[in-house]
Design an enzyme around this catalytic site. Structure first.
Site, mmCIF file in Angstrom:
data_model
loop_
_atom_site.group_PDB
_atom_site.id
_atom_site.type_symbol
_atom_site.label_atom_id
_atom_site.label_comp_id
_atom_site.label_asym_id
_atom_site.label_seq_id
_atom_site.Cartn_x
_atom_site.Cartn_y
_atom_site.Cartn_z
ATOM 1 C CD GLU A 1 -84.816 12.019 53.675
ATOM 2 O OE1 GLU A 1 -85.589 12.787 54.267
ATOM 3 O OE2 GLU A 1 -83.668 11.738 54.077
ATOM 4 C CD GLU B 1 -81.994 1.219 53.051
ATOM 5 O OE1 GLU B 1 -82.974 0.502 53.338
ATOM 6 O OE2 GLU B 1 -82.097 2.413 52.704
ATOM 7 C CG HIS C 1 -83.998 3.710 55.762
ATOM 8 N ND1 HIS C 1 -82.850 3.509 55.030
ATOM 9 C CD2 HIS C 1 -83.709 4.695 56.653
ATOM 10 C CE1 HIS C 1 -81.904 4.337 55.451
ATOM 11 N NE2 HIS C 1 -82.404 5.062 56.438
ATOM 12 C CD GLU D 1 -80.534 9.204 54.493
ATOM 13 O OE1 GLU D 1 -80.007 8.382 55.272
ATOM 14 O OE2 GLU D 1 -81.189 10.179 54.871
ATOM 15 N NE ARG E 1 -75.770 6.460 54.366
ATOM 16 C CZ ARG E 1 -76.966 6.819 54.771
ATOM 17 N NH1 ARG E 1 -77.144 7.279 56.001
ATOM 18 N NH2 ARG E 1 -78.010 6.731 53.958
ATOM 19 C CG ASP F 1 -84.230 13.817 57.205
ATOM 20 O OD1 ASP F 1 -85.283 13.612 56.575
ATOM 21 O OD2 ASP F 1 -83.161 13.239 56.933
ATOM 22 C CB THR G 1 -80.705 18.650 52.273
ATOM 23 O OG1 THR G 1 -80.080 18.072 53.424
ATOM 24 C CG2 THR G 1 -82.026 17.939 52.008
ATOM 25 C CD GLN H 1 -75.501 8.666 59.249
ATOM 26 O OE1 GLN H 1 -75.311 8.563 58.036
ATOM 27 N NE2 GLN H 1 -76.659 8.389 59.814
ATOM 28 C CG ASP I 1 -80.649 14.207 54.334
ATOM 29 O OD1 ASP I 1 -80.039 15.283 54.266
ATOM 30 O OD2 ASP I 1 -80.738 13.535 55.375
ATOM 31 C CE LYS J 1 -78.259 11.278 57.617
ATOM 32 N NZ LYS J 1 -79.066 10.649 56.568
#
Length: 398
Positions: free
Chosen positions: A191, A348, A123, A189, A227, A116, A247, A230, A223, A243
């Protein structure tokens, strides 16, 4: 142009023809090509026409087809285009058209390795502002190489698979010690994932110019990211349990040849990159994503603003001599644009929970049990034609 009756707004027009693996009832899984509201069951069509390699379309994954390489991919696309465009093929193909809502879509390929990246400047800058408010948003290496990490191939799952809320260590900023429990800041996420077909030899880097010789096509990727887990674990070695739990990928693999008409020049890179990352014709794709949170659209991230191209990602991935294998998946990292409604993660969108998002009349920040997220996307060609990439969805369970 096609003899098949298509809805006017179909994402799977006659120039697209993505490949996927389906199951009809209790029959064995096999490979189909999407066209409008239907798919073509390719194994019996290929057998009827005595096509070389017809047996590969009866396989439960695309891996053996992917391993054939670019000449075979192009020959197959030429054959597929002929099937849907030439009315003389109707008698052969029509009995093997199956409505897509009558089948179950499965994992399209067996994932060998998963990498990844972190290729969106918007971002990366947003995350830098959130996590390092008193420092430069981008770390010193970011514009010199495509930052990435190796993920966990065994937890890449098909669209529609429920996502179990992960548990792990979390530490609140004002706490003296970490605690263990379910993630309270579960995120997405948006992607784009690239599917490798042709392998490379150990010790032989793949150049930016050889990208199309190795990569067959793309899938959509979500993904999922915890948080809070993480944030506590990622220093100093980066993403791990926050993570690796899941996925999700979309069921249809859209070929690079189908996407070629949507290619746009890569934006200016400053400072100039090192020679192994440089190329004359580096491109992005004009792809727009749409994120639906419990059915409500909350974001539309644009892919064309990505700083690093996929060819550069593959070149960097392999420049140390690491080999790529059939079935490898490498993803772009979160796709975010310059506007607030173009952000590709809820971290975000909610600005780390400080600016809640309105979803169906409720103020929301991160994912709750029972929430469902669906990401869809389409590519736009220079003539305005849309090429659908399908969708990837998942529901959070406790």
């Amino acid at each position: 142009m096609t003899w098949i009756d298509l809805p006017e707004d179909s994402p799977f027009g006659p120039d697209n023809l993505p490949l996927g693996v389906f199951r009809l009832g209790d029959e064995e899984p096999r490979i189909g090509a999407a066209i409008g509201d239907h798919l073509i069951d390719l194994a019996p069509v290929a057998s009827a026409q005595m096509l070389d390699g017809a047996q590969l379309f009866a396989e439960p994954s695309l891996n053996k087809f992917l391993a054939l390489g670019r000449p075979a991919w192009q020959a197959t696309r030429t054959w597929l285009l002929e099937l849907v465009r030439n009315t003389s093929e109707r008698e052969t193909v029509e009995p093997h058209l199956i409505r897509r809502d009558a089948v179950t879509m499965l994992m399209p390929f067996e994932v060998a390795d998963y990498v990844d990246f972190y290729a969106s400047e918007h971002h990366a800058s947003n995350v830098g502002k959130l996590f390092r408010p008193d420092a430069e948003p981008l770390l010193p290496n970011w514009k010199h190489l495509p930052v990435g990490y190796h993920g966990r191939a065994g937890t890449v799952v098909a669209s529609g698979t429920d996502i179990l809320r992960p548990s792990g260590q979390r530490k609140a900023p004002d706490a003296d010690a970490p605690t263990f429990g379910p993630s309270q800041r579960l995120d997405i996420e948006v992607e784009l994932g690239y599917v490798v077909g042709t392998p490379s030899a150990l010790g032989q880097p793949v150049s930016v110019d050889a990208f199309k010789d190795h990569v067959y096509g793309v899938v959509l990727v979500n993904d999922w990211s915890a948080r809070d887990i993480q944030a506590w674990e990622y220093v100093p070695l980066g993403p791990f349990l926050g993570k690796s739990f899941a996925t999700s990928i979309s069921p249809w693999v859209v070929s690079l040849d189908a996407l070629e008409a949507s290619a746009v020049p890569l934006g200016r890179q400053d400072p100039a990159v090192l020679p192994y990352l440089a190329g004359e014709n580096l491109t992005n794709f004009d792809i727009t994503f749409e994120v639906r949170w419990n059915g409500e659209v909350v974001s539309r991230p644009p892919y064309r603003t990505m700083y690093w191209s996929a060819a550069q990602m593959l070149a960097h991935l392999s420049v140390n001599g690491a080999s790529v294998r059939t079935g490898d998946l490498f993803a772009s990292g979160t796709v975010s644009g310059p506007e607030p409604d173009q952000r590709g993660s809820f971290l975000e969108l909610s600005w780390a929970g400080r600016e809640p998002v309105t979803v169906n009349g409720e103020q929301r920040t991160f994912l709750l049990d029972g929430d469902e997220v669906t990401i869809s996307a389409f590519a736009t060609t220079a003539t305005g034609t849309r090429i659908g990439l399908g969708e990837v969805s998942g529901r959070i369970v406790p």
